[in-house]
Enzyme design. Structure first.
Site, PDB file in Angstrom:
ATOM      1  N   TRP A  18      -9.549  -5.074   2.547  1.00  8.73           N
ATOM      2  CA  TRP A  18      -8.229  -4.406   1.940  1.00  8.73           C
ATOM      3  C   TRP A  18      -8.256  -3.156   1.447  1.00  8.73           C
ATOM      4  O   TRP A  18      -7.453  -2.374   1.437  1.00  8.73           O
ATOM      5  CB  TRP A  18      -7.503  -5.625   1.577  1.00  8.73           C
ATOM      6  CG  TRP A  18      -6.037  -5.062   1.011  1.00  8.73           C
ATOM      7  CD1 TRP A  18      -5.413  -4.645   0.032  1.00  8.73           C
ATOM      8  CD2 TRP A  18      -5.118  -5.229   2.094  1.00  8.73           C
ATOM      9  NE1 TRP A  18      -4.161  -4.482   0.020  1.00  8.73           N
ATOM     10  CE2 TRP A  18      -3.703  -4.761   1.536  1.00  8.73           C
ATOM     11  CE3 TRP A  18      -4.544  -5.780   3.394  1.00  8.73           C
ATOM     12  CZ2 TRP A  18      -2.585  -4.839   2.133  1.00  8.73           C
ATOM     13  CZ3 TRP A  18      -3.609  -5.511   4.100  1.00  8.73           C
ATOM     14  CH2 TRP A  18      -2.499  -5.115   3.427  1.00  8.73           C
ATOM     15  N   TRP A  73       2.484  -1.804  -2.912  1.00  9.19           N
ATOM     16  CA  TRP A  73       3.745  -1.672  -3.197  1.00  9.19           C
ATOM     17  C   TRP A  73       4.427  -1.415  -1.965  1.00  9.19           C
ATOM     18  O   TRP A  73       5.573  -2.252  -1.711  1.00  9.19           O
ATOM     19  CB  TRP A  73       3.935  -0.675  -4.375  1.00  9.19           C
ATOM     20  CG  TRP A  73       4.058  -1.035  -5.533  1.00  9.19           C
ATOM     21  CD1 TRP A  73       2.895  -0.874  -6.409  1.00  9.19           C
ATOM     22  CD2 TRP A  73       4.883  -1.564  -6.418  1.00  9.19           C
ATOM     23  NE1 TRP A  73       3.155  -1.627  -7.587  1.00  9.19           N
ATOM     24  CE2 TRP A  73       4.094  -1.871  -7.662  1.00  9.19           C
ATOM     25  CE3 TRP A  73       6.084  -2.197  -6.113  1.00  9.19           C
ATOM     26  CZ2 TRP A  73       5.071  -2.760  -8.701  1.00  9.19           C
ATOM     27  CZ3 TRP A  73       6.962  -3.091  -7.306  1.00  9.19           C
ATOM     28  CH2 TRP A  73       6.258  -3.317  -8.354  1.00  9.19           C
TER      29      TRP A  73
END
Length: 519
Positions: A314, A418
């Site tokens: 990731w 985010w």
């Protein structure tokens, strides 16, 4: 002119050895010898082991000059936040000590690297400058500019692969785009097989003497008035040795249970390697190979290694996103969100930042962040979701706060995560997923251990009430010493009402949101 043969040995199962000969320098005259120094320019790779540039320079036999430039002038380079500035100071001290043990020194200079690197090369009559590449647009542009200037001076320049498992250019969709969905991206990375084995640290370096530098203490990286870094000092040991110890500890105690414990903030179930990776005190392929080795040695660890490496994947995914969109921290990956009806609410933002929202799991996370420079990953998602969905405050406000307070604030992971939570990013969470902070707390901190640690004013509440203290009776609150609105705030927003408001706002952009395209 001289060259070195840099041999990179892949894993044994590949059954082959990859070799390449890399030219890292040019002499300025026919009589040039290997005594002309080679400069190794350090950036976000503050380690000796598995450092391609340092390894290459050390093999020349020439004196090696190690340089770090605090560049706050280069266009596009994002200024460090407060927590990462503190970490950088400690990491540079650790690197200097490690280099000293190997017989070398670290020269520190502050200013524009585009000028300082070539100037120093001329100052010491360097044969070459070698560094590890950072696959971000501002860094690549800076690399090219420095290489051009060095070439004009007749000094060699060499860039080597740095801190990724795969170059972004190697993972492209059929139409040449970068990845936007994690699962097919990760499959592509895994299909490449294990990365090359890490390079050893040089045991002995020939140093360059009498080169002026600056002191890290003079850079003002650490807070003084007030000194808010006490919690950081108590929590972290920055530097390569600290990174290695952290990895060894995690592999010994946490790998077997990682898949189950990683979501539990009340347990010591994560690796806590992200800040060390952020500053390159340990490389992704060092982590990869160490985890693979641990799983092979201990069969019980095999279940956790896949999930653990996917978290490394990731990080890689976020960096590949950043390669394609350098303004990831300011621009929505999905343009449909440009018209999202964000609210400005300075009081609510301040309550969130201070850990005073009235939702214990959110407040515990925000207080952990302020005290230690890190927040448990599950709680990060809950706290971020609360800001953007319960409060409808622009994700960029939260991203900037995390950038300033996280010791692991990474230019790729921070904005990409985010945007994922906000729903405007790559592989983003569904718009209708609004984390319920009560259920999240009860599920992942069932006994309230995490909340009791970071929100001590609620510590005496029973576990059944600690994640929703407003549901306690007056007698139960009094017995626990809690006065809602005085010792602990009442919720600044009602969960059910906030969820409905968020779904209404998100429905306005849903129709304009393009369908996802897989890699």
């Amino acid at each position: 002119m001289f060259t070195i043969a840099l041999t990179i040995q892949g894993p044994a199962e590949r059954g082959c050895e990859a070799k390449r000969t890399t030219q890292i320098g040019k002499g300025k005259a026919a009589g040039m010898t290997s005594q002309a120094p080679v400069i190794v320019w350090f950036r976000d790779d503050l380690r000796l082991s598995d450092h391609p540039a340092l390894h290459a320079a050390s093999r020349t036999g020439a004196p090696v000059l190690c340089l770090y430039v605090l560049d706050e002038a280069c266009p596009g380079l994002r200024p460090l936040g407060g927590a990462t500035r503190w970490w950088l100071a400690q990491s540079l001290r650790a690197l200097r000590a490690n280099l000293r043990s190997a017989g070398s020194t670290l020269v520190l200079r502050r200013g524009a690297a585009a000028s300082i690197v070539p100037q120093l090369a001329r100052e010491v009559s360097a044969n070459a400058v070698v560094w590890n590449e950072i696959a971000m647009a501002p860094h690549l542009a800076l690399d090219a500019a420095i290489a051009r200037t060095l070439g004009e001076y007749g000094i060699g320049a060499q860039r080597l692969p740095g801190d990724l498992l795969a170059a972004p250019q190697d993972i492209r969709s059929k139409d040449g785009r970068g990845p936007r969905v994690f699962t097919p991206f990760w499959r592509r990375i895994q299909a490449r097989g294990d990365p090359a084995a890490p390079l050893p640290a040089p045991t002995s370096l020939n140093s360059v003497q009498d080169v002026s530098g600056e002191a890290v203490e003079d850079w003002g990286l650490e807070p003084r008035h007030p000194d808010w870094a006490g919690g950081l000092r108590a929590t972290w040991t920055p530097g390569e040795l600290g990174a290695r110890a952290r990895l060894e500890d995690f592999l010994a105690r946490g790998l077997e249970s990682y898949a189950d414990d990683r979501d539990r903030p009340d347990r010591d179930g994560t690796s806590l390697l992200s800040a060390h990776l952020r500053f390159g005190e340990i490389s992704p392929r060092q982590v990869w190979h160490a985890a693979r080795f641990a799983a092979a040695e201990r069969g019980a660890a095999a279940a956790g290694v896949g999930k653990f490496l996917s978290e490394l994947g990731w990080r890689e995914f976020c960096r590949h996103l950043l390669f394609d969109q350098s303004d990831l921290a300011t621009r929505n990956l999905q343009p449909a969100f440009d018209a999202f009806p964000w609210r400005r609410d300075d009081a609510a933002l301040a309550a969130w930042q201070r850990g005073r929202t009235g939702y214990p799991i959110v407040d515990a996370g925000m207080r952990q962040l302020w005290a230690t420079g890190v927040m448990h990953n599950r709680v990060r998602m809950v706290a971020a979701s609360f800001l953007v969905k319960h409060l409808l405050i622009d994700w960029r406000c939260g991203e900037r706060w995390f950038w300033d307070t996280l010791v692991d604030a990474d230019a790729g992971s921070n904005p990409a995560n985010w945007q994922w939570v906000a729903g405007c990013g790559a592989d983003a969470a569904p718009y209708f997923r609004v984390f319920n902070p009560i259920l999240q707390g009860e599920t992942f901190d069932p006994d309230g251990t995490y909340v009791r640690r970071w929100v001590p004013e609620l510590a005496r509440l029973p576990s059944a009430l600690i994640h929703q203290p407003w549901s306690a009776t007056p007698l139960e609150l009094a017995s626990a010493g809690v006065e809602l609105g005085i010792t602990y705030p009442k919720p600044i927003v009602d969960h059910k009402a906030a969820r409905e408001r968020a779904l209404t706002a998100y429905s306005k952009v849903r129709a304009a949101r393009p369908a996802r395209t897989a890699l």
